[in-house]
Design a protein around this motif. Structure first.
Motif, PDB file in Angstrom:
ATOM      1  N   ASP A   1       0.880  -1.266   0.113  1.00  0.00           N
ATOM      2  CA  ASP A   1       0.001   0.063   0.010  1.00  0.00           C
ATOM      3  C   ASP A   1       1.017   1.163  -0.101  1.00  0.00           C
ATOM      4  N   ARG A   2       2.022   1.344   0.910  1.00  0.00           N
ATOM      5  CA  ARG A   2       2.838   2.418   0.961  1.00  0.00           C
ATOM      6  C   ARG A   2       4.305   1.761   0.786  1.00  0.00           C
ATOM      7  N   PRO A   3       5.098   2.186  -0.076  1.00  0.00           N
ATOM      8  CA  PRO A   3       6.510   1.657  -0.280  1.00  0.00           C
ATOM      9  C   PRO A   3       7.103   1.862   0.921  1.00  0.00           C
ATOM     10  N   THR A   4       7.930   0.913   1.433  1.00  0.00           N
ATOM     11  CA  THR A   4       8.872   1.291   2.511  1.00  0.00           C
ATOM     12  C   THR A   4      10.214   1.352   2.028  1.00  0.00           C
ATOM     13  N   ALA A   5      11.107   1.658   3.298  1.00  0.00           N
ATOM     14  CA  ALA A   5      12.720   1.473   2.894  1.00  0.00           C
ATOM     15  C   ALA A   5      13.150   0.192   2.331  1.00  0.00           C
TER      16      ALA A   5
ATOM     17  N   VAL B   1      12.317  -0.039  -1.407  1.00  0.00           N
ATOM     18  CA  VAL B   1      13.480   0.745  -2.332  1.00  0.00           C
ATOM     19  C   VAL B   1      14.574  -0.249  -2.190  1.00  0.00           C
ATOM     20  N   GLU B   2      15.020  -0.790  -1.088  1.00  0.00           N
ATOM     21  CA  GLU B   2      16.214  -1.561  -1.223  1.00  0.00           C
ATOM     22  C   GLU B   2      16.005  -3.073  -2.251  1.00  0.00           C
ATOM     23  N   GLU B   3      14.737  -3.524  -2.129  1.00  0.00           N
ATOM     24  CA  GLU B   3      14.428  -4.555  -3.087  1.00  0.00           C
ATOM     25  C   GLU B   3      14.529  -4.078  -4.558  1.00  0.00           C
ATOM     26  N   VAL B   4      14.128  -2.758  -4.719  1.00  0.00           N
ATOM     27  CA  VAL B   4      14.086  -2.034  -6.055  1.00  0.00           C
ATOM     28  C   VAL B   4      15.593  -2.188  -6.684  1.00  0.00           C
ATOM     29  N   LEU B   5      16.399  -1.760  -5.649  1.00  0.00           N
ATOM     30  CA  LEU B   5      17.769  -1.481  -5.745  1.00  0.00           C
ATOM     31  C   LEU B   5      18.404  -2.732  -6.424  1.00  0.00           C
TER      32      LEU B   5
ATOM     33  N   PHE C   1      21.610 -14.539  -3.472  1.00  0.00           N
ATOM     34  CA  PHE C   1      20.116 -14.305  -2.958  1.00  0.00           C
ATOM     35  C   PHE C   1      19.321 -15.608  -3.299  1.00  0.00           C
ATOM     36  N   THR C   2      18.490 -15.819  -2.389  1.00  0.00           N
ATOM     37  CA  THR C   2      17.416 -16.658  -2.439  1.00  0.00           C
ATOM     38  C   THR C   2      16.385 -16.472  -3.481  1.00  0.00           C
ATOM     39  N   ASP C   3      15.905 -17.446  -4.506  1.00  0.00           N
ATOM     40  CA  ASP C   3      14.830 -16.927  -5.425  1.00  0.00           C
ATOM     41  C   ASP C   3      15.203 -15.493  -5.880  1.00  0.00           C
ATOM     42  N   PRO C   4      16.293 -15.229  -6.655  1.00  0.00           N
ATOM     43  CA  PRO C   4      16.692 -13.653  -6.824  1.00  0.00           C
ATOM     44  C   PRO C   4      15.575 -13.285  -7.965  1.00  0.00           C
ATOM     45  N   ASP C   5      15.045 -13.809  -8.490  1.00  0.00           N
ATOM     46  CA  ASP C   5      14.244 -13.150  -9.497  1.00  0.00           C
ATOM     47  C   ASP C   5      12.803 -12.865  -9.073  1.00  0.00           C
ATOM     48  N   THR C   6      12.701 -13.049  -7.992  1.00  0.00           N
ATOM     49  CA  THR C   6      11.308 -12.730  -7.090  1.00  0.00           C
ATOM     50  C   THR C   6      11.574 -11.432  -6.425  1.00  0.00           C
TER      51      THR C   6
ATOM     52  N   GLY D   1      20.232  -9.325   2.454  1.00  0.00           N
ATOM     53  CA  GLY D   1      20.801  -8.204   1.772  1.00  0.00           C
ATOM     54  C   GLY D   1      22.170  -8.126   1.347  1.00  0.00           C
ATOM     55  N   GLY D   2      22.607  -7.126   0.988  1.00  0.00           N
ATOM     56  CA  GLY D   2      23.897  -6.913   0.548  1.00  0.00           C
ATOM     57  C   GLY D   2      24.010  -6.773  -1.095  1.00  0.00           C
ATOM     58  N   HIS D   3      22.989  -5.991  -1.653  1.00  0.00           N
ATOM     59  CA  HIS D   3      23.012  -5.553  -2.962  1.00  0.00           C
ATOM     60  C   HIS D   3      24.292  -4.759  -3.216  1.00  0.00           C
ATOM     61  N   LEU D   4      24.549  -4.665  -4.586  1.00  0.00           N
ATOM     62  CA  LEU D   4      25.822  -3.889  -4.999  1.00  0.00           C
ATOM     63  C   LEU D   4      25.364  -2.689  -5.761  1.00  0.00           C
TER      64      LEU D   4
END
Length: 385
Positions: free
Chosen positions: A248-252, A255-259, A304-309, A317-320
């Motif tokens: 309903d309201r995007p959270t922090a 944003v990290e998962e979009v990144l 990352f577990t199931d990275p395309d989901t 965590g730990g994206h680059l």
């Protein structure tokens, strides 16, 4: 699928998955015919991003003499100890407090752009919101007067997208170098409480940024400071519009998962090997250019577990997306702040927002380094009661 063609630009992930499965590093050639090594796995990506034997220096000899001093001193193109010195001085002025203090300006600009966006039946979210928001914010940060921003926007677009001819790129860079040289001169005479004003007075044991370093830093902050955030906002809306049940309201965490899933920077900037470098079973000779595919590394199933989901609640965590190591993006906290405010206020005002065209009809920006939409027509839907 050929790398860097139209099909790849629209959806690079299938080709990158094939490369990643085949090995951690590959010899490829860009659309411009430039050969380089592309790193596709997370472990090797972290290795490259932190290895001090890889140099960030790039030649500027081909540029007009008038541009070389400012561009050659950019922090992004320097190695330690030069990079260490520049980053220390800039970090002392570009503080968390200064970032937080931009919150009211970000909210004000966001609301104004959303008011304007709602006046069109099917507005382009990229041109009307995702791009102008971070551009206006970075201008606020640097202290660029509102009446002087239009030429900077045009020059920046030419540099990022590439002009019809090389002369257009040179003209855009020359315009920005001249402008920031003049703006800094005015701020020396009449100091203001903005980032450029702070950089003018910032000193560390008597060490200060030179005039060329200040101009180079202003260029870097303006261009990198709004391009990445614009792609982050656009990619986030694109992903969320395709979800059958979106937050309903995007959270922090959103944003990290979009990144992670849709990194606004497709690759790192170039690094050059100063000695042979072994990644997996491949040894890259000295003097070779290396790029990290951030898109590929951020979907590495070994990390990352199931990275395309899309899963904002994932625990791995730990994206680059903002890089890693000494060149980690200095503006990452500002990008996160802007994206969080922008997405929260956008979906609060337009909870039924949806894309106005199917995914296959969307246009993506070409180029090696960035990953973002050229346009995203949307239907805003009925506002909440």
């Amino acid at each position: 699928m050929s790398l860097f063609g139209e099909e790849y630009t629209a959806d690079p992930h299938p080709a990158l998955a094939e490369l990643r499965e085949a090995g951690p590093v590959h010899r490829v050639t860009s659309a411009a015919g430039v050969p380089f090594w592309m790193v596709t796995r997370w472990d090797e990506a972290r290795q490259v991003l932190t290895d001090p034997s890889l140099s960030k220096r790039q030649p500027v000899d081909q540029l007009p003499a008038s541009l070389r001093p400012a561009l050659a001193t950019q922090m992004l193109l320097r190695d330690p100890p030069d990079h260490t010195r520049l980053r220390r001085l800039v970090s002392a002025a570009f503080t968390p407090r200064r970032t937080r203090e931009l919150t009211p300006a970000i909210e004000r600009i966001t609301d104004r752009l959303l008011d304007e966006l709602g006046a069109a039946p099917e507005p382009d979210l990229i041109a009307g919101f995702a791009v102008p928001l971070p551009f206006e914010v970075i201008c606020e940060l640097l202290g660029v007067p509102p009446r002087e921003r239009a030429p900077l926007r045009a020059w920046s677009d030419t540099i990022i997208v590439g002009g019809p001819a090389p002369a257009d790129m040179v003209a855009a860079m020359s315009g920005m170098v001249t402008y920031f040289g003049d703006l800094l001169a005015r701020k020396r005479a009449d100091p203001e409480d903005d980032l450029l004003g702070a950089l003018l007075t910032m000193a560390d044991e008597g060490d200060r940024l030179s005039g060329d370093e200040l101009v180079g830093m202003a260029l870097l902050l303006l261009i990198a400071g709004h391009e990445t955030t614009a792609n982050l906002i656009g990619n986030a809306v694109h992903l969320l519009c395709r979800m059958p049940a979106r937050p309903d309201r995007p959270t922090a965490a959103v944003v990290e998962e979009v990144l992670r899933m849709a990194s606004p920077a497709a690759t790192s900037t170039y690094r050059v090997t100063t000695r042979p470098l072994t990644l997996g079973t491949v040894t890259i000779p000295a003097g070779e250019q290396v790029l990290v595919s951030l898109l590929a590394a951020n979907r590495d199933p070994e990390r990352f577990t199931d990275p395309d989901t899309f899963d904002p609640d994932r625990g791995d965590g730990g994206h680059l997306a903002f890089g890693h190591g000494i060149h980690f993006c200095l503006g990452a906290p500002l990008a996160r702040l802007e994206a969080g405010i922008a997405l929260d206020r956008l979906f609060a005002r337009h909870p039924d927002l949806e894309a106005a065209v199917p995914p296959e009809d969307l246009r993506w920006r070409s180029g090696l380094l960035m990953h973002g939409l050229a346009a995203l027509p949307v239907r805003l839907g009925r506002p909440p009661a």
